[in-house]
Design a protein around this motif. Sequence first.
Motif, PDB file in Angstrom:
ATOM      1  N   PHE A  47      64.867 -23.829   9.870  1.00 52.33           N
ATOM      2  CA  PHE A  47      65.071 -25.196  10.344  1.00 52.33           C
ATOM      3  C   PHE A  47      65.840 -25.201  11.672  1.00 52.33           C
ATOM      4  CE2 PHE A  47      67.944 -28.826  10.697  1.00 52.33           C
ATOM      5  CZ  PHE A  47      67.014 -29.859  10.781  1.00 52.33           C
ATOM      6  N   PHE A  48      66.882 -24.380  11.763  1.00 47.46           N
ATOM      7  CA  PHE A  48      67.688 -24.356  12.986  1.00 47.46           C
ATOM      8  C   PHE A  48      66.910 -23.774  14.167  1.00 47.46           C
ATOM      9  CE2 PHE A  48      71.295 -24.616   9.917  1.00 47.46           C
ATOM     10  CZ  PHE A  48      71.717 -25.881  10.315  1.00 47.46           C
ATOM     11  N   TRP A  49      66.133 -22.708  13.937  1.00 47.27           N
ATOM     12  CA  TRP A  49      65.317 -22.151  15.017  1.00 47.27           C
ATOM     13  C   TRP A  49      64.243 -23.149  15.449  1.00 47.27           C
ATOM     14  CZ3 TRP A  49      66.822 -18.695  18.160  1.00 47.27           C
ATOM     15  CH2 TRP A  49      67.624 -17.647  17.751  1.00 47.27           C
ATOM     16  N   LEU A  50      63.640 -23.824  14.486  1.00 46.37           N
ATOM     17  CA  LEU A  50      62.614 -24.815  14.803  1.00 46.37           C
ATOM     18  C   LEU A  50      63.214 -25.985  15.593  1.00 46.37           C
ATOM     19  CD1 LEU A  50      59.627 -25.604  14.411  1.00 46.37           C
ATOM     20  CD2 LEU A  50      60.285 -26.679  12.254  1.00 46.37           C
ATOM     21  N   SER A  51      64.371 -26.444  15.159  1.00 40.23           N
ATOM     22  CA  SER A  51      65.048 -27.548  15.859  1.00 40.23           C
ATOM     23  C   SER A  51      65.453 -27.147  17.275  1.00 40.23           C
ATOM     24  CB  SER A  51      66.295 -27.987  15.081  1.00 40.23           C
ATOM     25  OG  SER A  51      65.940 -28.445  13.809  1.00 40.23           O
ATOM     26  N   GLY A  52      66.009 -25.936  17.402  1.00 38.84           N
ATOM     27  CA  GLY A  52      66.405 -25.457  18.734  1.00 38.84           C
ATOM     28  C   GLY A  52      65.212 -25.289  19.655  1.00 38.84           C
ATOM     29  N   GLY A  53      64.122 -24.763  19.114  1.00 39.37           N
ATOM     30  CA  GLY A  53      62.902 -24.608  19.910  1.00 39.37           C
ATOM     31  C   GLY A  53      62.331 -25.947  20.332  1.00 39.37           C
ATOM     32  N   ALA A  54      62.340 -26.907  19.407  1.00 43.50           N
ATOM     33  CA  ALA A  54      61.837 -28.246  19.728  1.00 43.50           C
ATOM     34  C   ALA A  54      62.691 -28.891  20.813  1.00 43.50           C
ATOM     35  CB  ALA A  54      61.821 -29.116  18.475  1.00 43.50           C
ATOM     36  N   LEU A  55      63.999 -28.714  20.704  1.00 40.08           N
ATOM     37  CA  LEU A  55      64.903 -29.286  21.705  1.00 40.08           C
ATOM     38  C   LEU A  55      64.698 -28.629  23.062  1.00 40.08           C
ATOM     39  CD1 LEU A  55      67.121 -31.385  22.037  1.00 40.08           C
ATOM     40  CD2 LEU A  55      68.777 -29.588  21.525  1.00 40.08           C
ATOM     41  N   ALA A  56      64.568 -27.293  23.075  1.00 41.30           N
ATOM     42  CA  ALA A  56      64.369 -26.576  24.344  1.00 41.30           C
ATOM     43  C   ALA A  56      63.039 -26.958  24.990  1.00 41.30           C
ATOM     44  CB  ALA A  56      64.423 -25.065  24.108  1.00 41.30           C
ATOM     45  N   MET A  57      61.976 -26.910  24.206  1.00 38.05           N
ATOM     46  CA  MET A  57      60.657 -27.207  24.758  1.00 38.05           C
ATOM     47  C   MET A  57      60.536 -28.689  25.123  1.00 38.05           C
ATOM     48  SD  MET A  57      57.089 -26.169  23.038  1.00 38.05           S
ATOM     49  CE  MET A  57      55.568 -26.962  23.452  1.00 38.05           C
ATOM     50  N   GLY A  58      60.992 -29.568  24.234  1.00 32.94           N
ATOM     51  CA  GLY A  58      60.903 -31.004  24.498  1.00 32.94           C
ATOM     52  C   GLY A  58      61.727 -31.426  25.701  1.00 32.94           C
ATOM     53  N   THR A  59      62.922 -30.871  25.814  1.00 28.25           N
ATOM     54  CA  THR A  59      63.768 -31.188  26.962  1.00 28.25           C
ATOM     55  C   THR A  59      63.154 -30.643  28.250  1.00 28.25           C
ATOM     56  OG1 THR A  59      65.713 -31.156  25.547  1.00 28.25           O
ATOM     57  CG2 THR A  59      66.105 -31.004  27.905  1.00 28.25           C
ATOM     58  N   GLY A  60      62.528 -29.476  28.159  1.00 22.36           N
ATOM     59  CA  GLY A  60      61.848 -28.915  29.329  1.00 22.36           C
ATOM     60  C   GLY A  60      60.684 -29.784  29.773  1.00 22.36           C
ATOM     61  N   ILE A  61      59.871 -30.225  28.816  1.00 28.54           N
ATOM     62  CA  ILE A  61      58.743 -31.111  29.140  1.00 28.54           C
ATOM     63  C   ILE A  61      59.258 -32.405  29.742  1.00 28.54           C
ATOM     64  CG2 ILE A  61      56.908 -32.524  28.104  1.00 28.54           C
ATOM     65  CD1 ILE A  61      56.561 -30.237  26.030  1.00 28.54           C
ATOM     66  N   TRP A  62      60.284 -32.963  29.115  1.00 24.59           N
ATOM     67  CA  TRP A  62      60.860 -34.218  29.594  1.00 24.59           C
ATOM     68  C   TRP A  62      61.464 -34.062  30.992  1.00 24.59           C
ATOM     69  CZ3 TRP A  62      66.023 -35.422  30.587  1.00 24.59           C
ATOM     70  CH2 TRP A  62      66.300 -36.780  30.784  1.00 24.59           C
ATOM     71  N   SER A  63      62.198 -32.956  31.200  1.00 23.29           N
ATOM     72  CA  SER A  63      62.815 -32.708  32.512  1.00 23.29           C
ATOM     73  C   SER A  63      61.750 -32.573  33.594  1.00 23.29           C
ATOM     74  CB  SER A  63      63.668 -31.438  32.482  1.00 23.29           C
ATOM     75  OG  SER A  63      64.713 -31.564  31.572  1.00 23.29           O
ATOM     76  N   MET A  64      60.695 -31.839  33.264  1.00 27.07           N
ATOM     77  CA  MET A  64      59.590 -31.681  34.214  1.00 27.07           C
ATOM     78  C   MET A  64      59.033 -33.046  34.595  1.00 27.07           C
ATOM     79  SD  MET A  64      55.919 -31.867  34.199  1.00 27.07           S
ATOM     80  CE  MET A  64      55.684 -31.908  32.464  1.00 27.07           C
TER      81      MET A  64
END
Length: 188
Positions: A47-64
Amino acid sequence: MVGTQIPLSGHYDYRLVALSVFISILAAYAALDLVGRVTSARGKARFFWLSGGALAMGTGIWSMHYIGMEALRLPVPVLYDWPTVLISMLAAVVASGIALFVVSRKTLGVTSVIVGSITMGSGIAAMHYIGMEAMRLPAMCHYSIRLVALSIVLAIVISGVALFLTFRFRGETTNWGWWKGISALTMG
């Protein structure tokens, strides 16, 4: 005159465009790195790895997306409604979480790819159009329904390709760097 529509002409700061694409590719690459950890983790760690990955990828997409929006220079001031901006970021994080969940499963069937790509592509499109709604400027945005539909279809198709590539090559140790790079470029 009331009701007169005068199109605004803008230009792009291509340095910011390049930065936005670079950030997107880096975020995708980092998320792909996390897929292996999510796949092998169990219980709370998963759960923590999935949440961290979602946050990293989602924030990257959003930042882009937002750096890309900042790259467009208009002849009027543009501000953003922050609650709406945060909702757009949430859409990107949730879509990324679903995508990472799909590709971290033991098997990936056609149905999973279709559902995952529709969910991820729709989430990315939602992030984009919610973000556009956050814009506050002395002008009206008008959309071509055909271009909006095309952008959503492209987001879904590209998400499907990225999900498939990520799942297909996640377990490979030889040449994984090349495939991870290609997948990150596709996602970016």
